[in-house]
Design a protein around this motif. Structure first.
Motif, mmCIF file in Angstrom:
data_model
loop_
_atom_site.group_PDB
_atom_site.id
_atom_site.type_symbol
_atom_site.label_atom_id
_atom_site.label_comp_id
_atom_site.label_asym_id
_atom_site.label_seq_id
_atom_site.Cartn_x
_atom_site.Cartn_y
_atom_site.Cartn_z
ATOM 1 N N ARG A 97 0.826 -1.205 0.000
ATOM 2 C CA ARG A 97 0.000 0.000 0.000
ATOM 3 C C ARG A 97 0.865 1.263 0.000
ATOM 4 N NH1 ARG A 97 -2.912 -3.643 -0.848
ATOM 5 N NH2 ARG A 97 -4.864 -4.247 0.203
ATOM 6 N N LEU A 98 0.313 2.326 -0.541
ATOM 7 C CA LEU A 98 0.837 3.685 -0.384
ATOM 8 C C LEU A 98 -0.229 4.446 0.391
ATOM 9 C CD1 LEU A 98 2.979 5.832 -0.969
ATOM 10 C CD2 LEU A 98 1.792 6.317 -3.117
ATOM 11 N N VAL A 99 0.141 4.971 1.569
ATOM 12 C CA VAL A 99 -0.809 5.537 2.514
ATOM 13 C C VAL A 99 -0.524 7.027 2.708
ATOM 14 C CG1 VAL A 99 -1.711 5.380 4.870
ATOM 15 C CG2 VAL A 99 -0.927 3.303 3.698
ATOM 16 N N ALA A 100 -1.563 7.834 2.707
ATOM 17 C CA ALA A 100 -1.453 9.259 3.039
ATOM 18 C C ALA A 100 -1.903 9.461 4.481
ATOM 19 C CB ALA A 100 -2.297 10.103 2.100
ATOM 20 N N LEU A 101 -1.074 10.167 5.265
ATOM 21 C CA LEU A 101 -1.385 10.480 6.653
ATOM 22 C C LEU A 101 -1.374 11.998 6.838
ATOM 23 C CD1 LEU A 101 0.905 7.867 8.452
ATOM 24 C CD2 LEU A 101 -1.529 7.640 7.923
#
Length: 418
Positions: A97-101
């Motif tokens: 996954r590529l996750v934005a926080l």
């Protein structure tokens, strides 16, 4: 000694080089947070970049183990690449996954939109200076992807690439080149083994047009088609047209001139990062790790890392090698580096380290807990160093962060949003 505790200078020549470093202007103090990734957990704590005092720990658990992360240039978001594939594996895993926080009060992190589903393990990622694109590198097989970032910081669509790209072997880092017109993919290759020959390494440069990449340049230093050449990471001088490449498999630092949107094909200078061989008598390797240029451009830092074990009296213990941060003074006019210090991080295998944006502190994340030949275990940790005005390091303290069977793969120091 089982840990090599080096902290040396090179005498009068080094002193002269450091004396020529530019004066560092006073930087206004801001609140900062220290981040570290162990397994699937991203933790943060407040950090005073002068004293090294840190606060209470908060954390968030992500979909799979964290591989790398990169902040948005506006400082409000952090993008994180995760994967459950074993490190160094070819294929494997199922949750990539590529996750934005979102970065909130005190540096606390919270999910920001839906993660992007990736097809394989992302070993590295970065964000372009405009904040419009996230770039991912995949190691085995070598691959890359470009993802749009929406104006609100959420991840958008992946940009389809219409051209067959020259991706090399075992990609390990992806960065936008200064100027924003090209992308550099660092491909390490692999050492020979008993079952297969060496894989060549190379630097692959692609022209960049609104997320679309086009083959532009392939650099394989040494004249052997990339054999004997194993680049891992690159960083750029903040104001001179220079790229510095950490050569993992040969323990070297290469200095390349930047020519427009591309690189000079051969380095102007090649230096060793350690006095240890890539492999010692026990078969243990010393490898180059991360590389970062000081934000003021007067110093550069490279990690040397070793964590192989050997069995002694029924226990697996440290097999030897160099664990250090190598410090290079950078000439203020030419940008050429000169080794001036190696300092012990008081831990093993620094895969990641970070420099605070105000240039005052360096935090080194040792990756593993290490049993020692003389008994006991040195835990993984975060080693904090004060960065002196000349760029050299002075040890402040170590925050022990035992990891057990996990690995501490990434760290950063980021300013906390006002």
């Amino acid at each position: 000694m089982t840990i090599q505790r080096r902290d040396f200078s090179k005498g009068l020549a080094a002193a002269a080089a450091l004396a020529s470093a530019p004066a560092i202007a006073a930087v206004p103090r801001r609140a900062h947070a220290l981040y570290t990734a162990t397994g699937s957990v991203m933790a943060w704590r407040s950090l005073n970049t002068v004293s090294g005092v840190s606060g209470e720990v908060g954390s968030i658990t992500l979909p799979s183990p964290i591989q790398y992360a990169w902040p948005h240039p506006d400082g409000r978001f952090l993008y994180v690449a995760t994967s459950d594939a074993p490190g160094g594996s070819v294929g494997g895993g199922s949750i990539h996954r590529l996750v934005a926080l979102k970065i909130g009060h005190g540096g606390a992190l919270s999910p920001h939109g839906e993660p992007a589903v990736l097809s394989q393990r992302p070993v590295h990622m970065s964000v372009d200076p405009s904040g419009h694109y996230a770039l991912c590198a995949y190691n085995a097989p070598a691959n890359l992807s470009v993802h749009t970032i929406r104006p609100d910081g959420r991840l958008g669509e992946m940009v389809a690439q219409g051209e067959k790209l020259d991706l090399g072997i075992y990609a390990h880092q992806i960065r936008m080149m200064p100027g924003g017109k090209s992308v550099l993919l660092v491909t390490r290759g692999n050492n020979a083994s008993v079952t297969k020959p060496e894989d060549p390494g190379a630097l692959k440069i692609f022209d960049f047009d609104h997320g679309h990449l086009h083959n532009a340049q392939s650099i394989a230093v040494g004249g052997r088609g990339g054999l004997g050449y194993g680049p891992r990471h690159v960083d750029f001088h903040p104001y001179l047209p220079i790229a510095y490449v950490a050569i993992e498999r040969q323990n070297q630092l290469h200095t390349h001139r930047i020519l427009g949107a591309h690189l000079a094909p051969e380095p102007e200078l090649i230096l060793s990062t350690t006095d240890q061989p890539p492999q010692n008598a026990n078969g243990a390797a010393t490898l180059v790790g991360a590389i970062h240029v000081h934000p003021h451009g007067h110093a550069l830092y490279v990690s040397n890392r070793a964590s192989a074990t050997v069995e002694v009296d029924g226990r697996k213990v440290f097999a030897g090698g160099d664990n250090s941060i190598a410090v290079f003074a950078l000439h203020p006019r030419t940008g050429l580096p000169k080794l001036v210090q190696r300092i012990d991080p008081r831990g093993f295998h620094v895969r990641s380290f970070a420099i605070s944006p105000d240039g005052r502190m360096l935090a080194a994340a040792s990756m593993v807990d290490m049993p020692l030949r003389e008994g006991g275990v040195t835990p993984a940790g975060l080693s904090l160093f004060r960065i002196q005005p000349d760029g050299t390091l002075a040890f402040l303290r170590k925050i022990d962060t035992p990891v057990g069977k996990e690995a501490q793969l990434w760290t950063a120091i980021l300013p906390v949003p006002a």
